[in-house]
Design a protein around this motif. Sequence first.
Motif, PDB file in Angstrom:
ATOM      1  N   ALA A 268      10.958  -3.724   4.484  1.00 15.43           N
ATOM      2  CA  ALA A 268      11.502  -4.956   3.925  1.00 15.43           C
ATOM      3  C   ALA A 268      10.491  -5.661   3.028  1.00 15.43           C
ATOM      4  O   ALA A 268      10.863  -6.298   2.031  1.00 15.43           O
ATOM      5  N   ALA A 269       9.213  -5.551   3.371  1.00  8.68           N
ATOM      6  CA  ALA A 269       8.160  -6.222   2.604  1.00  8.68           C
ATOM      7  C   ALA A 269       7.808  -5.492   1.313  1.00  8.68           C
ATOM      8  O   ALA A 269       6.960  -5.964   0.543  1.00  8.68           O
ATOM      9  N   SER A 270       8.450  -4.360   1.057  1.00 12.93           N
ATOM     10  CA  SER A 270       8.124  -3.577  -0.137  1.00 12.93           C
ATOM     11  C   SER A 270       8.662  -4.196  -1.419  1.00 12.93           C
ATOM     12  O   SER A 270       8.311  -3.762  -2.516  1.00 12.93           O
ATOM     13  N   GLY A 271       9.536  -5.179  -1.286  1.00 12.23           N
ATOM     14  CA  GLY A 271      10.106  -5.814  -2.470  1.00 12.23           C
ATOM     15  C   GLY A 271      11.556  -5.472  -2.726  1.00 12.23           C
ATOM     16  O   GLY A 271      12.151  -5.968  -3.692  1.00 12.23           O
ATOM     17  N   VAL A 272      12.163  -4.624  -1.874  1.00  7.38           N
ATOM     18  CA  VAL A 272      13.567  -4.277  -2.063  1.00  7.38           C
ATOM     19  C   VAL A 272      14.451  -5.495  -1.797  1.00  7.38           C
ATOM     20  O   VAL A 272      14.065  -6.432  -1.087  1.00  7.38           O
ATOM     21  N   THR A 273      15.645  -5.455  -2.356  1.00  8.34           N
ATOM     22  CA  THR A 273      16.604  -6.544  -2.150  1.00  8.34           C
ATOM     23  C   THR A 273      17.243  -6.454  -0.777  1.00  8.34           C
ATOM     24  O   THR A 273      17.436  -7.467  -0.102  1.00  8.34           O
ATOM     25  N   TYR A 274      17.592  -5.226  -0.385  1.00  6.12           N
ATOM     26  CA  TYR A 274      18.311  -4.987   0.863  1.00  6.12           C
ATOM     27  C   TYR A 274      17.668  -3.849   1.650  1.00  6.12           C
ATOM     28  O   TYR A 274      17.022  -2.964   1.068  1.00  6.12           O
ATOM     29  N   VAL A 275      17.901  -3.860   2.958  1.00  5.29           N
ATOM     30  CA  VAL A 275      17.609  -2.710   3.812  1.00  5.29           C
ATOM     31  C   VAL A 275      18.874  -2.437   4.620  1.00  5.29           C
ATOM     32  O   VAL A 275      19.394  -3.341   5.281  1.00  5.29           O
ATOM     33  N   SER A 276      19.400  -1.215   4.567  1.00  4.36           N
ATOM     34  CA  SER A 276      20.604  -0.871   5.328  1.00  4.36           C
ATOM     35  C   SER A 276      20.234  -0.043   6.548  1.00  4.36           C
ATOM     36  O   SER A 276      19.346   0.807   6.495  1.00  4.36           O
ATOM     37  N   VAL A 277      20.935  -0.315   7.647  1.00  5.20           N
ATOM     38  CA  VAL A 277      20.623   0.320   8.927  1.00  5.20           C
ATOM     39  C   VAL A 277      21.923   0.767   9.601  1.00  5.20           C
ATOM     40  O   VAL A 277      22.734  -0.070  10.029  1.00  5.20           O
ATOM     41  N   GLY A 278      22.119   2.080   9.719  1.00  5.84           N
ATOM     42  CA  GLY A 278      23.324   2.602  10.342  1.00  5.84           C
ATOM     43  C   GLY A 278      23.375   2.390  11.840  1.00  5.84           C
ATOM     44  O   GLY A 278      24.448   2.235  12.425  1.00  5.84           O
ATOM     45  N   ARG A 279      22.209   2.361  12.486  1.00  9.50           N
ATOM     46  CA  ARG A 279      22.206   2.283  13.944  1.00  9.50           C
ATOM     47  C   ARG A 279      22.728   0.950  14.469  1.00  9.50           C
ATOM     48  O   ARG A 279      23.028   0.837  15.654  1.00  9.50           O
ATOM     49  N   LEU A 280      22.835  -0.058  13.638  1.00 10.54           N
ATOM     50  CA  LEU A 280      23.368  -1.341  14.100  1.00 10.54           C
ATOM     51  C   LEU A 280      24.733  -1.165  14.741  1.00 10.54           C
ATOM     52  O   LEU A 280      25.037  -1.768  15.778  1.00 10.54           O
ATOM     53  N   THR A 281      25.579  -0.369  14.112  1.00 13.66           N
ATOM     54  CA  THR A 281      26.917  -0.134  14.646  1.00 13.66           C
ATOM     55  C   THR A 281      27.022   1.206  15.360  1.00 13.66           C
ATOM     56  O   THR A 281      27.900   1.400  16.191  1.00 13.66           O
ATOM     57  N   GLN A 282      26.124   2.122  15.035  1.00 15.93           N
ATOM     58  CA  GLN A 282      26.220   3.479  15.586  1.00 15.93           C
ATOM     59  C   GLN A 282      25.573   3.602  16.955  1.00 15.93           C
ATOM     60  O   GLN A 282      26.017   4.402  17.788  1.00 15.93           O
ATOM     61  N   SER A 283      24.544   2.814  17.234  1.00 14.00           N
ATOM     62  CA  SER A 283      23.728   3.073  18.416  1.00 14.00           C
ATOM     63  C   SER A 283      23.411   1.846  19.260  1.00 14.00           C
ATOM     64  O   SER A 283      22.585   1.930  20.171  1.00 14.00           O
ATOM     65  N   ALA A 284      24.034   0.720  19.006  1.00 11.58           N
ATOM     66  CA  ALA A 284      23.702  -0.487  19.768  1.00 11.58           C
ATOM     67  C   ALA A 284      24.189  -0.367  21.210  1.00 11.58           C
ATOM     68  O   ALA A 284      25.359  -0.044  21.448  1.00 11.58           O
ATOM     69  N   PRO A 285      23.332  -0.630  22.199  1.00 12.80           N
ATOM     70  CA  PRO A 285      23.778  -0.609  23.596  1.00 12.80           C
ATOM     71  C   PRO A 285      24.617  -1.841  23.903  1.00 12.80           C
ATOM     72  O   PRO A 285      24.433  -2.902  23.294  1.00 12.80           O
ATOM     73  N   ALA A 286      25.532  -1.710  24.849  1.00 13.15           N
ATOM     74  CA  ALA A 286      26.360  -2.844  25.244  1.00 13.15           C
ATOM     75  C   ALA A 286      25.512  -3.930  25.879  1.00 13.15           C
ATOM     76  O   ALA A 286      24.557  -3.651  26.611  1.00 13.15           O
ATOM     77  N   ALA A 287      25.849  -5.169  25.600  1.00 16.36           N
ATOM     78  CA  ALA A 287      25.177  -6.303  26.246  1.00 16.36           C
ATOM     79  C   ALA A 287      25.636  -6.399  27.700  1.00 16.36           C
ATOM     80  O   ALA A 287      26.775  -6.067  28.034  1.00 16.36           O
ATOM     81  N   ASP A 288      24.731  -6.848  28.554  1.00 19.32           N
ATOM     82  CA  ASP A 288      25.058  -6.987  29.973  1.00 19.32           C
ATOM     83  C   ASP A 288      25.692  -8.354  30.207  1.00 19.32           C
ATOM     84  O   ASP A 288      25.018  -9.379  30.255  1.00 19.32           O
ATOM     85  N   ILE A 289      27.017  -8.346  30.306  1.00 22.20           N
ATOM     86  CA  ILE A 289      27.794  -9.579  30.479  1.00 22.20           C
ATOM     87  C   ILE A 289      28.724  -9.376  31.673  1.00 22.20           C
ATOM     88  O   ILE A 289      29.375  -8.334  31.791  1.00 22.20           O
ATOM     89  N   GLY A 290      28.771 -10.351  32.548  1.00 27.70           N
ATOM     90  CA  GLY A 290      29.598 -10.243  33.744  1.00 27.70           C
ATOM     91  C   GLY A 290      30.699 -11.288  33.783  1.00 27.70           C
ATOM     92  O   GLY A 290      30.694 -12.270  33.029  1.00 27.70           O
ATOM     93  N   LEU A 291      31.659 -11.069  34.680  1.00 27.76           N
ATOM     94  CA  LEU A 291      32.754 -12.010  34.888  1.00 27.76           C
ATOM     95  C   LEU A 291      33.067 -12.049  36.369  1.00 27.76           C
ATOM     96  O   LEU A 291      33.496 -11.052  36.954  1.00 27.76           O
ATOM     97  N   ASP A 292      32.820 -13.184  36.992  1.00 31.09           N
ATOM     98  CA  ASP A 292      33.040 -13.342  38.433  1.00 31.09           C
ATOM     99  C   ASP A 292      34.186 -14.300  38.684  1.00 31.09           C
ATOM    100  O   ASP A 292      34.286 -15.358  38.032  1.00 31.09           O
ATOM    101  N   PHE A 293      35.068 -13.957  39.664  1.00 31.02           N
ATOM    102  CA  PHE A 293      36.256 -14.749  39.962  1.00 31.02           C
ATOM    103  C   PHE A 293      36.154 -15.435  41.312  1.00 31.02           C
ATOM    104  O   PHE A 293      35.499 -14.942  42.243  1.00 31.02           O
ATOM    105  N   THR A 294      36.864 -16.564  41.429  1.00 26.36           N
ATOM    106  CA  THR A 294      36.970 -17.301  42.675  1.00 26.36           C
ATOM    107  C   THR A 294      38.431 -17.678  42.880  1.00 26.36           C
ATOM    108  O   THR A 294      39.064 -18.221  41.948  1.00 26.36           O
ATOM    109  N   PRO A 295      39.023 -17.408  44.054  1.00 28.42           N
ATOM    110  CA  PRO A 295      40.411 -17.807  44.308  1.00 28.42           C
ATOM    111  C   PRO A 295      40.585 -19.329  44.254  1.00 28.42           C
ATOM    112  O   PRO A 295      39.698 -20.072  44.685  1.00 28.42           O
ATOM    113  N   LEU A 296      41.689 -19.777  43.706  1.00 26.32           N
ATOM    114  CA  LEU A 296      41.992 -21.211  43.655  1.00 26.32           C
ATOM    115  C   LEU A 296      42.967 -21.585  44.762  1.00 26.32           C
ATOM    116  O   LEU A 296      43.800 -20.789  45.164  1.00 26.32           O
TER     117      LEU A 296
END
Length: 296
Positions: A268-296
């Motif tokens: 990025a510091a080389s002076g280019v306008t853009y840097v493209s990265v395929g792994r952003l969509t190809q290789s990103a691991p899932a985020a660890d997000i949970g959902l917990d329920f409580t009876p009402l």
Amino acid sequence: MTQAHLSAPAHAPFSIKGFDLDAFVSATLDEDLGAGLPGGGRDVTSESVIAPEARFSGVMDSRDAITVAGLPIAAAFFRTLDPAMEIEILVAEGAQVSPGTRLMRLAGNARALLTAERSALNTVQHLSGIATMTRSYVEAMAGHATLLDTRKTIPGLRHLEKYATRMGGAQNHRMGLWDAAMIKDNHVLVAGGVGPAVARAREAGVAQIICEVDHLDQIEPAIEAGAHHLLLDNMGPDRLREAVALVAGRVPTEASGGVNLATIGAIAASGVTYVSVGRLTQSAPAADIGLDFTPL
């Protein structure tokens, strides 16, 4: 998303250009429920175990530090099965949150919550994973250049995945084969050179022409023929600096290939306008997000 809190039933509409949210939610739920298959079309576990009038409350939270993406889409799964579902989205799309942050509160029909849970979580985990990885690349660039995604997306999820990269701080590259020409080595091979390939695209009236350049001696012919944007393929930082000097600001330049978290800073510091990265969509691991329920 500009609002940090959304409450049913009066919530701000969510839309992504080119993406049909209702169709996506319906198809995803149908897949999980086995719609159209013998014995399908229902959640046999919830129907057999949970009383139809039972109600749950739930809290969706992050178990890791993440950049959030996809909460309004997750909410749509729950509202589809229970239009009266009470939903409060607690953080804005694109927000960077710490472990243990509450992302969404829900209350409604227990069967609906349980049936929609996996589809909703899969979506927000996947999109937040992309946004989180994207943010890490943006930060590693230290303010140099602009990060672009690519077409390396899961079929059927391009609009969602490119939305997630935007939430992480990237800019979208072309959305598909239709909105810009990208002349690569195989096109050049058949056309007989960079210049002839670009000239043909110009003659065809293509409004945006991106030309891949593998060698420095291809830069001048590509620009002279009318390329609007040069993709500098698999060049290290030193070669990129040479290329940028030769281009001399006449068209935007994009570095592509060999980019990872360890290399993107120097690229990025080389002076280019853009840097493209395929792994952003190809290789990103899932985020660890949970959902917990409580009876009402």
